[in-house]
Scaffold this motif. Structure first.
Motif, PDB file in Angstrom:
ATOM      1  N   SER A  79      11.785  64.563  43.917  1.00 50.25           N
ATOM      2  CA  SER A  79      10.947  65.487  43.201  1.00 50.25           C
ATOM      3  C   SER A  79      11.143  65.017  41.862  1.00 50.25           C
ATOM      4  O   SER A  79      11.774  65.344  41.270  1.00 50.25           O
ATOM      5  N   ARG A  88       9.605  67.026  39.688  1.00 53.22           N
ATOM      6  CA  ARG A  88       9.645  68.490  39.452  1.00 53.22           C
ATOM      7  C   ARG A  88      10.930  69.069  39.346  1.00 53.22           C
ATOM      8  O   ARG A  88      11.491  69.586  38.523  1.00 53.22           O
ATOM      9  N   LEU A 142       2.262  72.198  50.845  1.00 52.54           N
ATOM     10  CA  LEU A 142       1.420  72.060  49.690  1.00 52.54           C
ATOM     11  C   LEU A 142       2.809  71.792  48.439  1.00 52.54           C
ATOM     12  O   LEU A 142       2.667  71.263  47.486  1.00 52.54           O
ATOM     13  N   LEU A 169       3.209  68.092  48.025  1.00 55.34           N
ATOM     14  CA  LEU A 169       2.000  67.602  47.262  1.00 55.34           C
ATOM     15  C   LEU A 169       2.222  67.819  45.907  1.00 55.34           C
ATOM     16  O   LEU A 169       1.977  67.050  45.258  1.00 55.34           O
ATOM     17  N   ASP A 170       2.678  69.046  45.785  1.00 53.10           N
ATOM     18  CA  ASP A 170       2.652  69.484  44.415  1.00 53.10           C
ATOM     19  C   ASP A 170       3.877  68.918  43.623  1.00 53.10           C
ATOM     20  O   ASP A 170       3.797  68.641  42.188  1.00 53.10           O
ATOM     21  N   ASP A 221       2.506  65.809  41.848  1.00 52.94           N
ATOM     22  CA  ASP A 221       1.026  66.029  41.228  1.00 52.94           C
ATOM     23  C   ASP A 221       0.595  65.131  40.471  1.00 52.94           C
ATOM     24  O   ASP A 221      -0.531  64.488  40.357  1.00 52.94           O
ATOM     25  N   PHE A 223      -0.325  62.014  42.417  1.00 50.75           N
ATOM     26  CA  PHE A 223      -1.546  61.981  43.220  1.00 50.75           C
ATOM     27  C   PHE A 223      -2.928  62.412  42.129  1.00 50.75           C
ATOM     28  O   PHE A 223      -4.059  61.893  42.549  1.00 50.75           O
ATOM     29  N   THR A 224      -2.773  62.978  40.874  1.00 55.36           N
ATOM     30  CA  THR A 224      -3.726  63.061  40.004  1.00 55.36           C
ATOM     31  C   THR A 224      -4.281  61.463  39.602  1.00 55.36           C
ATOM     32  O   THR A 224      -5.427  61.433  39.509  1.00 55.36           O
TER      33      THR A 224
END
Length: 442
Positions: A151, A153, A166, A169-170, A173, A176-177
């Motif tokens: 990850s 993050r 979620l 996905l997050d 981010d 995906f953005t």
């Protein structure tokens, strides 16, 4: 040249066409020469669209030494220039398709194969509308064994699959953005993203539209996802089965058909659909076994088509049942459609849609009746099975009369020769070599 005039920062362009495996084959050209390419096209050997997955010529191909390896003329499609946001240098791609010297479409070009099927629809006053769902894995392939990407993050590796999470996905981010930004810049209608059943697996839906654009979108989207993943330091893979213990990657196709008035010919106002829907289902059913080579084109593809792994194995259809190969989703009757669930993420989108839409139209033309829909778990029922071996699928594709109604003989010959050459080489590879071959190629 309007697009390039409006984007003066573009320094180079790529011109590329899809080969039979869906691999982009083409050239890099300085932007100052773009006008000539846009006006006159460029020249590729015809054999370039008939290379194997390693990029090698097909032994004994009539396109190579027998014919002198002649050129064809690659001309721009109606897509026009599109940005390539995964590259560091400002670059645009000009998608092409192949013609013979005398102006005839090259029958070995997969995009022309789909175009020929769409002309058959147009001759009947019909227009297919298509949406796709593309599954892919984000993979750390920096070591000997594949791992889930840490990850960005937390720096931690997610220990298991998280369906519709979620958090999953997050965690990505930023990726995906940029993916959605890139899709918008490339006019690819990327909609919903979800986390899927596999470790680091995701799915993104591309919204419904004209069939040729849907095929272009899927082909371009795969280039975008793989390119952006490498830009972020990991791999994105559409290969059918990167992990033996997790679900494979599919590319589900939803389609309806409009008449000249824009009316969905599958809609009768109720949940069962029209006779045209039934005939289209019958056509798809009749072609499931012989078109398996299109839906599962690689050695690794058949690792995905196993029971109880979220991929269909039986030749059957059903209403609102994801264990069936052909599913009719519920919802409003105006959106009545067919979901074809067999294809893996490793397919060539042009050949896939040609096979699916061609089979459906053959059923409509023949007014073919389908068998009764199943209920319950298809995996637990005694039903005809899809081919479970690559060589079986190659033989079925080559000999079937339904396939001959959909694809030109030259493409059938070329694809069969390609797959037989690949199958022979694939049999001698180690498991590690097999993964390396397909991970970010298909």
């Amino acid at each position: 040249m309007t697009w390039l005039h409006d984007h003066p920062h573009i320094k180079t362009i790529r011109v590329a066409a899809s080969d039979l495996n869906g691999v982009a084959r083409g050239k890099r050209i300085p932007a100052r020469f773009a006008q000539k390419i846009e006006d006159d096209g460029t020249r590729f050997p015809l054999s370039v669209l008939n290379l194997d997955i390693w990029g090698e010529d097909i032994a004994g191909s009539p396109l190579v030494f027998e014919a002198g390896d002649p050129d064809g003329v690659a001309l721009p499609t109606d897509r026009g220039f599109i940005p390539m946001p995964w590259l560091d240098s400002p670059t645009a791609l000009l998608p092409m398709w192949m013609f013979r010297e005398d102006g005839r479409p090259f029958d070995g070009d997969p995009r022309h194969a789909l175009n020929a099927v769409l002309k058959r629809y147009a001759d009947r006053g019909l227009t297919p509308i298509v949406g796709t769902e593309l599954e892919f894995y984000l993979v750390d392939d920096s070591g000997k064994d594949l791992q889930v990407v840490p990850s960005p993050r937390s720096g931690k590796r997610r220990p298991g699959a998280e369906i519709l999470s979620l958090r999953a996905l997050d965690a990505f981010d930023g990726f995906f953005t940029k993916l959605y930004d890139g899709a918008e810049a490339m006019d690819i209608p990327a909609e919903t993203a979800i986390s899927e059943a596999g470790l680091g697996q995701f799915e993104i839906n591309l919204s419904h539209g004209p069939a040729m654009k849907a095929a272009d979108d899927a082909w371009l989207f795969k280039l975008l996802v793989r390119g952006l993943a490498r830009q972020h330091g990991f791999a994105a893979s559409f290969m059918a089965k990167p992990y033996a213990e997790y679900s494979g990657n599919g590319m589900h196709v939803h389609f309806s058909v409009l008449d000249e008035n824009g009316t969905n010919i599958f809609d009768n106002g109720g949940p069962e659909g029209t006779s045209a829907l039934q005939h289209a289902i019958a056509g798809c059913m009749n072609a499931l076994a012989p078109s398996a080579l299109i839906m599962a084109p690689h050695g690794n593809s058949y690792d995905r088509l196993v029971p109880n792994a979220h991929a269909p194995t039986s030749i059957c259809w059903a209403y609102e049942n994801r264990t069936a190969a052909i599913r009719v989703p519920g919802g409003t009757p105006a959106a009545r459609r067919i979901e074809h669930r067999v294809a893996g993420g490793d397919v060539n989108p042009y050949l896939m849609l040609a096979a699916i839409l061609g089979a459906a139209l053959t059923g409509i033309e023949d007014a073919a009746p389908p068998p009764s829909p199943i209920t319950g778990n298809a995996y637990d029922q005694d039903l005809p099975q899809l081919p479970d071996r690559w060589t079986t699928a190659i033989d079925a594709f080559e000999a079937d009369p339904t396939i001959a109604r959909i694809f030109p003989s030259e493409l059938i010959r070329n694809l069969v020769a390609t797959k037989r050459q690949e199958a022979q080489e694939y049999a001698g590879l180690s498991d590690e070599e097999k993964i390396d071959l397909y991970l970010d190629t298909v």
